[in-house]
Design a protein around this motif. Structure first.
Motif, PDB file in Angstrom:
ATOM      1  N   GLU A 267       6.344  23.778  33.104  1.00  0.00           N
ATOM      2  CA  GLU A 267       5.822  22.536  32.413  1.00  0.00           C
ATOM      3  C   GLU A 267       6.616  21.541  33.611  1.00  0.00           C
ATOM      4  O   GLU A 267       6.256  20.610  33.699  1.00  0.00           O
ATOM      5  N   ALA A 268       7.880  21.811  33.665  1.00  0.00           N
ATOM      6  CA  ALA A 268       8.762  20.984  34.416  1.00  0.00           C
ATOM      7  C   ALA A 268       8.307  20.861  35.967  1.00  0.00           C
ATOM      8  O   ALA A 268       7.964  19.795  36.447  1.00  0.00           O
ATOM      9  N   LYS A 269       7.775  21.841  36.384  1.00  0.00           N
ATOM     10  CA  LYS A 269       7.252  21.803  37.750  1.00  0.00           C
ATOM     11  C   LYS A 269       5.980  21.167  37.911  1.00  0.00           C
ATOM     12  O   LYS A 269       5.698  20.343  38.813  1.00  0.00           O
ATOM     13  N   ALA A 270       5.169  21.328  36.736  1.00  0.00           N
ATOM     14  CA  ALA A 270       3.981  20.768  36.748  1.00  0.00           C
ATOM     15  C   ALA A 270       3.881  19.214  36.606  1.00  0.00           C
ATOM     16  O   ALA A 270       3.293  18.456  37.143  1.00  0.00           O
ATOM     17  N   TRP A 271       5.068  18.842  35.847  1.00  0.00           N
ATOM     18  CA  TRP A 271       5.385  17.467  35.401  1.00  0.00           C
ATOM     19  C   TRP A 271       5.669  16.634  36.832  1.00  0.00           C
ATOM     20  O   TRP A 271       5.144  15.604  37.313  1.00  0.00           O
ATOM     21  N   VAL A 272       6.770  17.301  37.708  1.00  0.00           N
ATOM     22  CA  VAL A 272       6.870  16.703  39.136  1.00  0.00           C
ATOM     23  C   VAL A 272       6.105  16.785  39.750  1.00  0.00           C
ATOM     24  O   VAL A 272       5.562  15.583  40.601  1.00  0.00           O
ATOM     25  N   GLU A 273       5.042  17.709  39.911  1.00  0.00           N
ATOM     26  CA  GLU A 273       3.972  17.695  40.856  1.00  0.00           C
ATOM     27  C   GLU A 273       2.905  16.514  40.398  1.00  0.00           C
ATOM     28  O   GLU A 273       2.293  15.750  41.274  1.00  0.00           O
ATOM     29  N   ASN A 274       2.686  16.223  39.222  1.00  0.00           N
ATOM     30  CA  ASN A 274       1.822  15.430  38.658  1.00  0.00           C
ATOM     31  C   ASN A 274       2.309  14.107  39.076  1.00  0.00           C
ATOM     32  O   ASN A 274       1.602  12.897  39.681  1.00  0.00           O
ATOM     33  N   ARG A 275       3.580  13.820  38.715  1.00  0.00           N
ATOM     34  CA  ARG A 275       4.236  12.422  39.202  1.00  0.00           C
ATOM     35  C   ARG A 275       4.004  12.298  40.625  1.00  0.00           C
ATOM     36  O   ARG A 275       4.098  10.941  41.012  1.00  0.00           O
ATOM     37  N   LYS A 276       4.426  13.238  41.633  1.00  0.00           N
ATOM     38  CA  LYS A 276       4.239  13.045  42.990  1.00  0.00           C
ATOM     39  C   LYS A 276       2.997  12.628  43.242  1.00  0.00           C
ATOM     40  O   LYS A 276       2.752  11.699  44.159  1.00  0.00           O
ATOM     41  N   GLN A 277       1.773  13.327  42.831  1.00  0.00           N
ATOM     42  CA  GLN A 277       0.452  13.077  43.006  1.00  0.00           C
ATOM     43  C   GLN A 277       0.275  11.179  42.570  1.00  0.00           C
ATOM     44  O   GLN A 277      -0.577  10.516  43.189  1.00  0.00           O
ATOM     45  N   LYS A 278       0.895  11.079  41.320  1.00  0.00           N
ATOM     46  CA  LYS A 278       0.372   9.739  40.880  1.00  0.00           C
ATOM     47  C   LYS A 278       1.149   8.521  41.619  1.00  0.00           C
ATOM     48  O   LYS A 278       0.629   7.314  41.819  1.00  0.00           O
ATOM     49  N   LEU A 279       2.546   8.747  42.052  1.00  0.00           N
ATOM     50  CA  LEU A 279       3.328   7.695  42.435  1.00  0.00           C
ATOM     51  C   LEU A 279       3.510   7.752  43.998  1.00  0.00           C
ATOM     52  O   LEU A 279       4.012   6.924  44.497  1.00  0.00           O
ATOM     53  N   GLY A 280       3.296   8.753  44.607  1.00  0.00           N
ATOM     54  CA  GLY A 280       3.320   8.848  46.022  1.00  0.00           C
ATOM     55  C   GLY A 280       4.906   8.997  46.324  1.00  0.00           C
ATOM     56  O   GLY A 280       5.748   9.648  45.706  1.00  0.00           O
ATOM     57  N   ASP A 281       5.431   7.926  47.391  1.00  0.00           N
ATOM     58  CA  ASP A 281       6.533   7.636  47.748  1.00  0.00           C
ATOM     59  C   ASP A 281       7.464   7.201  46.441  1.00  0.00           C
ATOM     60  O   ASP A 281       8.790   7.488  46.762  1.00  0.00           O
ATOM     61  N   ARG A 282       7.012   6.784  45.543  1.00  0.00           N
ATOM     62  CA  ARG A 282       7.721   6.184  44.591  1.00  0.00           C
ATOM     63  C   ARG A 282       8.056   7.101  43.309  1.00  0.00           C
ATOM     64  O   ARG A 282       8.758   6.789  42.439  1.00  0.00           O
ATOM     65  N   TRP A 283       7.847   8.489  43.423  1.00  0.00           N
ATOM     66  CA  TRP A 283       7.899   9.357  42.563  1.00  0.00           C
ATOM     67  C   TRP A 283       9.197   9.718  42.224  1.00  0.00           C
ATOM     68  O   TRP A 283       9.673   9.995  41.046  1.00  0.00           O
ATOM     69  N   THR A 284      10.391   9.537  43.005  1.00  0.00           N
ATOM     70  CA  THR A 284      11.828   9.615  42.624  1.00  0.00           C
ATOM     71  C   THR A 284      12.150   8.360  41.938  1.00  0.00           C
ATOM     72  O   THR A 284      13.394   8.432  41.181  1.00  0.00           O
ATOM     73  N   GLU A 285      11.780   7.267  41.703  1.00  0.00           N
ATOM     74  CA  GLU A 285      12.134   6.228  41.038  1.00  0.00           C
ATOM     75  C   GLU A 285      12.072   6.206  39.340  1.00  0.00           C
ATOM     76  O   GLU A 285      11.141   6.539  38.915  1.00  0.00           O
ATOM     77  N   ILE A 286      13.292   6.213  38.987  1.00  0.00           N
ATOM     78  CA  ILE A 286      13.198   6.222  37.445  1.00  0.00           C
ATOM     79  C   ILE A 286      14.089   5.095  36.820  1.00  0.00           C
ATOM     80  O   ILE A 286      14.936   4.612  37.453  1.00  0.00           O
ATOM     81  N   GLU A 287      13.243   4.159  36.363  1.00  0.00           N
ATOM     82  CA  GLU A 287      13.427   2.960  36.009  1.00  0.00           C
ATOM     83  C   GLU A 287      14.575   2.632  34.779  1.00  0.00           C
ATOM     84  O   GLU A 287      15.577   2.178  34.765  1.00  0.00           O
ATOM     85  N   GLN A 288      14.441   3.646  33.790  1.00  0.00           N
ATOM     86  CA  GLN A 288      15.052   3.974  32.903  1.00  0.00           C
ATOM     87  C   GLN A 288      14.975   5.274  32.271  1.00  0.00           C
ATOM     88  O   GLN A 288      13.871   5.913  32.406  1.00  0.00           O
ATOM     89  N   LEU A 289      16.026   5.899  31.295  1.00  0.00           N
ATOM     90  CA  LEU A 289      15.783   7.013  30.719  1.00  0.00           C
ATOM     91  C   LEU A 289      14.644   7.021  29.691  1.00  0.00           C
ATOM     92  O   LEU A 289      14.510   5.886  28.977  1.00  0.00           O
ATOM     93  N   ASN A 290      13.825   7.955  29.520  1.00  0.00           N
ATOM     94  CA  ASN A 290      12.858   8.015  28.689  1.00  0.00           C
ATOM     95  C   ASN A 290      13.174   8.309  27.455  1.00  0.00           C
ATOM     96  O   ASN A 290      13.142   9.379  26.726  1.00  0.00           O
ATOM     97  N   GLN A 291      13.711   7.077  26.588  1.00  0.00           N
ATOM     98  CA  GLN A 291      14.256   7.457  25.330  1.00  0.00           C
ATOM     99  C   GLN A 291      13.374   7.624  24.206  1.00  0.00           C
ATOM    100  O   GLN A 291      13.569   7.967  23.222  1.00  0.00           O
ATOM    101  N   ASN A 292      12.022   7.494  24.552  1.00  0.00           N
ATOM    102  CA  ASN A 292      10.898   7.812  23.561  1.00  0.00           C
ATOM    103  C   ASN A 292      10.698   9.447  23.327  1.00  0.00           C
ATOM    104  O   ASN A 292      10.050   9.831  22.502  1.00  0.00           O
ATOM    105  N   ARG A 293      11.120  10.324  24.525  1.00  0.00           N
ATOM    106  CA  ARG A 293      11.104  11.620  24.433  1.00  0.00           C
ATOM    107  C   ARG A 293      12.074  12.311  23.435  1.00  0.00           C
ATOM    108  O   ARG A 293      13.157  11.733  23.267  1.00  0.00           O
TER     109      ARG A 293
END
Length: 304
Positions: A267-293
């Motif tokens: 699941e972790a690997k799939a999440w990262v790959e999906n993020r790369k596809q959606k955000l491109g070069d911006r995939w490493t940007e984390i604005e804030q911790l996802n406190q909703n999870r």
């Protein structure tokens, strides 16, 4: 990020015992982003790591692997220079009890042993996957020395270099080992007529902090005999002397030390790959911790 489920397992177990604040030092940007997205404090320094930890060449004891593990020394040294004491733990460790209760706390450095026995012996190796080290000029100088000497031998890992230096400094009197029977490091130094403030170190109890091959090996007669002799039991399990993700994970499962839901790594690997596809070069940007999870998203509930 091939061992990210081990990071979750470590965090799941540790949080059950004590609500300590800790930071995970990621060895690749994928792990760093994913851990942060799951409310775990993580940091990543690509310039320090300097190699691709996900590549095949970073296999155990390869030059790339040796380089990566040596970076642990640099990172701990940087934290010591900030004035913080450090409890360092690899992620293939499971806490069965709060380990800090079992540190003596009167020396500069206490570490996990690689051999059974009451005391560290000449020629023994320290396991640098778990230790407590105080912030001081002495310990910072130790770290710097390990970094310098390790850079000269790319075919050796950090643990080997560190243990060679430890034995050398101990034998020439620069460092002082405090035996288990000594209740006070300061009193022991007085017995030795040492007033020069040497770096002092202790070995953690080898029954409570057992070498992985003695605790997870089958049979584990030697560890059980020591446990019976001393009346002590394990405080943690460190699956050392075993190579490979699946083998390590199965050993932990067999010993009731795995707290992560099935499929967490995939699941972790799939999440990262999906993020790369959606955000491109911006995939490493984390604005804030996802406190909703849900914190501890991958931790199995008790009874599962």
């Amino acid at each position: 990020m091939g061992f990210i489920d081990f990071a979750f397992n470590w965090a799941c177990m540790a949080k059950k015992l004590q609500p300590y604040k800790f930071i995970i030092v990621s060895q690749d940007p994928e792990s760093n982003v994913y851990l942060k997205s799951n409310t775990l404090l993580s940091t990543f320094d690509g310039a320090a790591i300097g190699v691709d930890s996900t590549a095949a060449q970073s296999a155990w004891r390869s030059p790339a692997y040796n380089h990566i593990v040596k970076m642990k020394v640099l990172i701990v040294r940087q934290i010591l220079e900030m004035g913080y004491h450090v409890l360092f733990s690899d992620v293939d460790i499971v806490w069965l009890d709060d380990p800090l209760k079992y540190f003596v706390g009167d020396v500069d450095w206490e570490f996990e042993p690689n051999e059974l026995g009451d005391d560290f012996q000449p020629g023994n190796t320290a396991n640098t996957g778990f230790y407590w080290i105080k912030s001081s000029k002495k310990t910072i100088d130790l770290m710097k020395t390990v970094e310098v000497e390790a850079a000269k031998v790319p075919d050796l890992d950090d643990q080997t270099v560190w243990s060679i230096l430890l034995n050398d400094f101990w034998q020439n009197g620069t460092y002082v080992y405090v035996p288990a029977a000594e209740k006070s490091a300061q009193d022991y130094l007085l017995k030795l007529n040492r007033n020069d403030d040497p770096l002092t170190f202790r070995q953690l109890n080898s029954v409570q902090f057992p070498p992985g091959n003695k605790y997870f090996g089958k049979p584990r007669d030697e560890w059980e005999a020591e446990s019976a002799r001393t009346g002590l039991t394990a405080v943690f399990g460190h699956i050392t002397f075993v190579i490979g993700h699946d083998i390590k994970m199965q050993a932990l499962k067999d010993n009731g030390m795995w707290s992560v839901k099935d499929g967490a790594l995939e699941e972790a690997k799939a999440w990262v790959e999906n993020r790369k596809q959606k955000l491109g070069d911006r995939w490493t940007e984390i604005e804030q911790l996802n406190q909703n999870r849900e914190e501890g998203l991958f931790c199995m509930k008790q009874g599962h």
